[in-house]
Scaffold this motif. Sequence first.
Motif, short mmCIF file in Angstrom:
data_model
loop_
_atom_site.label_atom_id
_atom_site.label_comp_id
_atom_site.label_asym_id
_atom_site.label_seq_id
_atom_site.Cartn_x
_atom_site.Cartn_y
_atom_site.Cartn_z
N GLY A 82 0.82 -1.20 0.00
CA GLY A 82 0.00 0.00 0.00
C GLY A 82 0.84 1.24 0.00
O GLY A 82 2.07 1.19 -0.19
N PRO A 83 0.21 2.41 0.20
CA PRO A 83 0.94 3.69 0.21
C PRO A 83 2.06 3.73 1.24
O PRO A 83 3.06 4.43 1.06
N GLN A 84 1.89 3.01 2.34
CA GLN A 84 2.88 3.02 3.41
C GLN A 84 3.80 1.80 3.36
O GLN A 84 4.54 1.55 4.31
N GLY A 85 3.77 1.05 2.27
CA GLY A 85 4.65 -0.09 2.14
C GLY A 85 3.91 -1.41 2.28
O GLY A 85 2.67 -1.44 2.35
N PRO A 86 4.64 -2.52 2.38
CA PRO A 86 4.01 -3.84 2.50
C PRO A 86 3.20 -3.97 3.79
O PRO A 86 3.56 -3.40 4.83
N GLY A 87 2.12 -4.72 3.72
CA GLY A 87 1.28 -4.94 4.89
C GLY A 87 0.30 -6.05 4.64
O GLY A 87 0.25 -6.64 3.55
N CYS A 88 -0.48 -6.38 5.64
CA CYS A 88 -1.47 -7.45 5.54
C CYS A 88 -2.74 -6.90 4.89
O CYS A 88 -3.25 -5.86 5.29
N LEU A 89 -3.24 -7.63 3.92
CA LEU A 89 -4.44 -7.22 3.21
C LEU A 89 -5.69 -7.53 4.03
O LEU A 89 -5.73 -8.48 4.82
N VAL A 90 -6.72 -6.73 3.85
CA VAL A 90 -8.03 -7.00 4.43
C VAL A 90 -9.04 -7.07 3.31
O VAL A 90 -8.85 -6.50 2.23
N GLY A 91 -10.12 -7.78 3.55
CA GLY A 91 -11.16 -7.93 2.55
C GLY A 91 -12.40 -8.54 3.16
O GLY A 91 -12.43 -8.85 4.37
N PRO A 92 -13.44 -8.75 2.39
CA PRO A 92 -14.65 -9.38 2.92
C PRO A 92 -14.34 -10.78 3.44
O PRO A 92 -13.51 -11.49 2.86
N PRO A 93 -14.97 -11.20 4.52
CA PRO A 93 -14.69 -12.54 5.07
C PRO A 93 -15.09 -13.63 4.09
O PRO A 93 -16.17 -13.58 3.48
N SER A 94 -14.22 -14.61 3.93
CA SER A 94 -14.49 -15.75 3.04
C SER A 94 -14.99 -16.96 3.81
O SER A 94 -15.03 -18.06 3.27
N TYR A 95 -15.38 -16.78 5.07
CA TYR A 95 -15.81 -17.88 5.91
C TYR A 95 -17.00 -17.43 6.75
O TYR A 95 -17.24 -16.23 6.94
N ASP A 96 -17.75 -18.39 7.21
CA ASP A 96 -18.86 -18.14 8.13
C ASP A 96 -18.37 -18.43 9.54
O ASP A 96 -17.94 -19.54 9.83
#
Length: 272
Positions: A82-96
């Motif tokens: 991202g703009p501040q460098g490498p990091g952990c991505l977030v997104g919609p949950p793929s699990y219940d």
Amino acid sequence: MVIPVHDVNPARRTPWVTYALLAGNLLVFLFMPGLAGSVAGDGSLAQLCHLQSFLDQYAVVPRELIHHRMPQLVPTGDVGVGPQGPGCLVGPPSYDKSPELSVLTAMFLHGGWLHLLGNMLFLWIFGNNIEDRMGHVRFALFYVVCGYAASYGFALANSGSGEPLIGASGAVAGVLGAYLVLYPRARVWVLVPFLVFLPLRLPAWIVLGFWFVLQAVYSSGEGVSQAGTVAYLAHVVGFVTGMLIAWPLRPGTPPPPEPRGVLFGRQARPGW
């Protein structure tokens, strides 16, 4: 702080549930993804992101538990830039995820070797006698109930927290509370750090009472559950729950034996 190592309170039956809990906690810990690197402090970003995603899925998150809804964005376990460098991505949950079921799964997750071994030491020393008194099935139910009470108690006090809560501490604290009620006069060998570790044999009401007071004092501060911190309030709730459940059993519980010539949990030799 004192470190318990042995209690002078033999059990009548084999504590199979206690053994199963010890083995289960150890096995789950060994197979937690990315944990070895995170504990050592030299894990790759990919490992840390994987661990973060795993904990978000299987640990207790107070705001999910109280409000019974999943967030729109969660850690995916992948690495992005991202703009501040490498990091952990977030997104919609793929699990219940069931927030209620996560309380159970979180009881078998630990944040490091010290966290795991501390909980398992207390369970090893005090769990066998509570299982002996309650029976295998009732002890298993008792353990789970104390764990749930501890997690819900902490979540109610921190309903806006999105940090994962993990560990068997709340359930083990319930075991300690029950032990204090049922066997307050049982002798417990402890190590007291004073320049060197001094072995002392103290009654359980002193050892466990002192432990509870410390948890209560610490919980009066800000309750947190993130890595590197301790959810002391969960310990307090679990301990009190264990005491309340065990109290009706107290009249039928014989006092622990007081064997003679016992030295540090073993039979002393003549002349000692």
